[in-house]
Design an enzyme around this catalytic site. Sequence first.
Site, short mmCIF file in Angstrom:
data_model
loop_
_atom_site.label_atom_id
_atom_site.label_comp_id
_atom_site.label_asym_id
_atom_site.label_seq_id
_atom_site.Cartn_x
_atom_site.Cartn_y
_atom_site.Cartn_z
N LYS A 44 0.84 -1.22 0.00
CA LYS A 44 0.00 0.00 0.00
C LYS A 44 0.87 1.26 0.00
CE LYS A 44 -1.80 1.38 4.11
NZ LYS A 44 -1.41 2.73 4.52
N ASN A 45 1.81 1.31 0.93
CA ASN A 45 2.55 2.56 1.09
C ASN A 45 3.55 2.81 -0.03
OD1 ASN A 45 1.05 3.03 3.32
ND2 ASN A 45 2.59 2.30 4.79
N ASP A 61 4.45 -0.27 12.12
CA ASP A 61 3.25 -0.93 11.59
C ASP A 61 3.20 -2.42 11.93
OD1 ASP A 61 2.49 1.48 10.55
OD2 ASP A 61 3.14 1.04 8.51
N ASP A 85 4.55 19.29 9.35
CA ASP A 85 5.52 20.40 9.43
C ASP A 85 6.80 20.14 8.65
OD1 ASP A 85 5.80 18.48 11.67
OD2 ASP A 85 7.56 19.68 12.14
N ARG A 111 -4.13 9.30 4.41
CA ARG A 111 -2.91 10.06 4.60
C ARG A 111 -2.15 10.21 3.27
NH1 ARG A 111 -0.30 13.34 8.30
NH2 ARG A 111 1.93 13.13 8.05
N CYS A 142 -5.06 6.90 9.46
CA CYS A 142 -5.28 6.25 10.74
C CYS A 142 -5.07 7.23 11.90
CB CYS A 142 -4.31 5.09 10.90
SG CYS A 142 -4.80 3.66 9.96
N ARG A 171 0.24 13.35 13.75
CA ARG A 171 0.73 13.26 12.38
C ARG A 171 0.79 14.63 11.67
NH1 ARG A 171 -1.60 7.91 9.53
NH2 ARG A 171 0.47 7.91 8.63
N PRO A 172 1.58 15.54 12.20
CA PRO A 172 1.67 16.85 11.56
C PRO A 172 2.39 16.77 10.21
CG PRO A 172 3.33 16.66 13.29
CD PRO A 172 2.49 15.41 13.35
N1 EPU Z 1 6.23 13.59 11.58
C1 EPU Z 1 6.26 14.90 12.03
N2 EPU Z 1 6.14 15.88 11.08
C2 EPU Z 1 6.01 15.61 9.75
C3 EPU Z 1 5.98 14.25 9.32
C4 EPU Z 1 6.11 13.27 10.28
O1 EPU Z 1 6.38 15.18 13.21
O2 EPU Z 1 5.92 16.54 8.96
C5 EPU Z 1 6.37 12.52 12.59
C6 EPU Z 1 5.09 11.68 12.68
O3 EPU Z 1 4.13 12.26 13.51
C7 EPU Z 1 5.63 10.37 13.22
C8 EPU Z 1 7.01 10.27 12.56
O4 EPU Z 1 7.36 11.60 12.17
O5 EPU Z 1 5.82 10.50 14.59
C9 EPU Z 1 7.07 9.36 11.36
O6 EPU Z 1 6.06 9.70 10.44
P1 EPU Z 1 6.22 9.50 8.87
O7 EPU Z 1 6.11 10.82 8.21
O8 EPU Z 1 7.43 8.68 8.61
O9 EPU Z 1 4.95 8.65 8.54
P2 EPU Z 1 3.94 8.85 7.33
O10 EPU Z 1 4.69 9.17 6.10
O11 EPU Z 1 2.82 9.70 7.73
C10 EPU Z 1 4.10 6.36 6.54
C11 EPU Z 1 3.11 5.26 6.33
C12 EPU Z 1 2.62 4.75 7.68
C13 EPU Z 1 3.81 4.28 8.49
C14 EPU Z 1 4.84 5.40 8.63
C15 EPU Z 1 6.11 5.00 9.35
C16 EPU Z 1 2.16 5.94 4.22
C17 EPU Z 1 0.98 6.41 3.46
N3 EPU Z 1 2.01 5.75 5.53
O12 EPU Z 1 3.37 7.38 7.20
O13 EPU Z 1 1.77 3.67 7.41
O14 EPU Z 1 3.39 3.88 9.76
O15 EPU Z 1 5.20 5.89 7.31
O16 EPU Z 1 6.72 3.93 8.71
O17 EPU Z 1 3.21 5.72 3.63
C18 EPU Z 1 -0.04 2.20 7.72
O18 EPU Z 1 0.23 1.72 6.62
O19 EPU Z 1 -0.90 1.70 8.49
C19 EPU Z 1 0.65 3.41 8.15
C20 EPU Z 1 0.24 4.14 9.18
#
Ligand code: EPU
Length: 396
Positions: free
Chosen positions: A20-21, A299, A121, A89, A113, A118-119
Amino acid sequence: MDYIVEPGKISGEIAVYGAKNCALALLGASVLTPNEIVLKNCPCIEDVNNMLKILKLMGKNVHIEGNKVSISGHLSTTSVPKELAKLLRGSSLLLGSTLARYGNIKLPLPGGCAIGARPLDIHLDGLRKLGVVVCQQGNTLNCFGIPKGNVYTLRSKSVGATENLLCACALAKGHSTLINCATEPEVVALEKMLSSMGARIDGIGTSILQVCGVDSLSGTQFTVIPDRIVAATYLSCALASDGELFVDNCNPTHLYEFLKIIKNSCKLNVYENSIRVANSSLKICGEIITGPYPAFATDIQPLVLSLSVLSKNSITIVQENMFESRLEKQCEELSKMGAEIVVHNNKAMVVGGNLCGATVRALDLRGGAGLVVASLGAKGPSRICGIENISRGYCD
Ligand code: EPU
């Protein structure tokens, strides 16, 4: 609809489908070119279907043939449809590519989710560093400007921010250096697809990416990598139920940390593209600490949490370092099945034992999968409510 799970052995052979991701990141990147992008092994799941609907509504031609998806053409609008954006997301992964190709985007804040705040920033800070103007009006982001090359250090390793910034830099004017990038297999797949489209990226697979912006990108054909979380889910189902399962079309190197944790709980055979588990006797113990790849994946944490509560006479410490609301709520659901867990500050101490079937709620996608795993190892049937959260990321 709810699931009723009757405990029973999960045995046989099963192939893992595309991640998916990975698919969501590649679909986001398809905006970088009007030429045809063909994705093979694209999973047929709710989040991907919604992302395809978004692309279609924004003007892309989308053709689906089984697990093969082709996307081509220009966007007719850079405004992301609100009702769909809210559902996942992954809709935020249109930011970098749409700015790079069209110089503006209107993005309603994405959903996904409920596992933490999940900011965005890091995404927005990085885009600003590339010269983009970002304004938030209510729940909508309005961004303007064609990205220009620069040096940017991500405050922490974010998968989505790395993907967005990489897409922005691929067509940016000049050279960019992105430091402290995420190195998850899904990010590396995006780096490879962009390279196959003519992007000039050095440092693929590492945390420092050097990107020399090009004027245009070509179309390509690319295969979505196998879903490592789905593979871990199937294996966990077999382990919880003492089944014998052969999981095909997976990449065991992506599952290294998970395999290390389960290897004392079963007979484990690891091949090049497949994994077999049998004769399970759960003995998960010690400390499990989530972190960015190659550390233990957040995950997979809810799956292993369920295996820990089923590991009789074992004590496991689970520390969730990525998403602040993920662990506590999941522990509450497992407690309804009789799990003995003390949780504080995103750290859980689990005393393994017997679980009884109960009515529980899938609060998020992987948490829901974790409850299926726990139910398979419990005594008596369980009812799992909120299964729409599970179908967002799992076929069948
Ligand atoms: N974070 C920030 N600021 C930002 C971006 C992230 O503080 O601008 C923090 C998040 O709050 C979190 C950490 O950094 O604490 C990691 O977040 P990341 O950005 O890596 O996650 P994401 O890109 O939102 C993707 C997957 C998630 C998976 C995470 C970590 C997608 C669509 N989603 O999310 O997948 O858990 O990476 O590997 O690619 C899932 O598939 O169920 C899922 C939640």
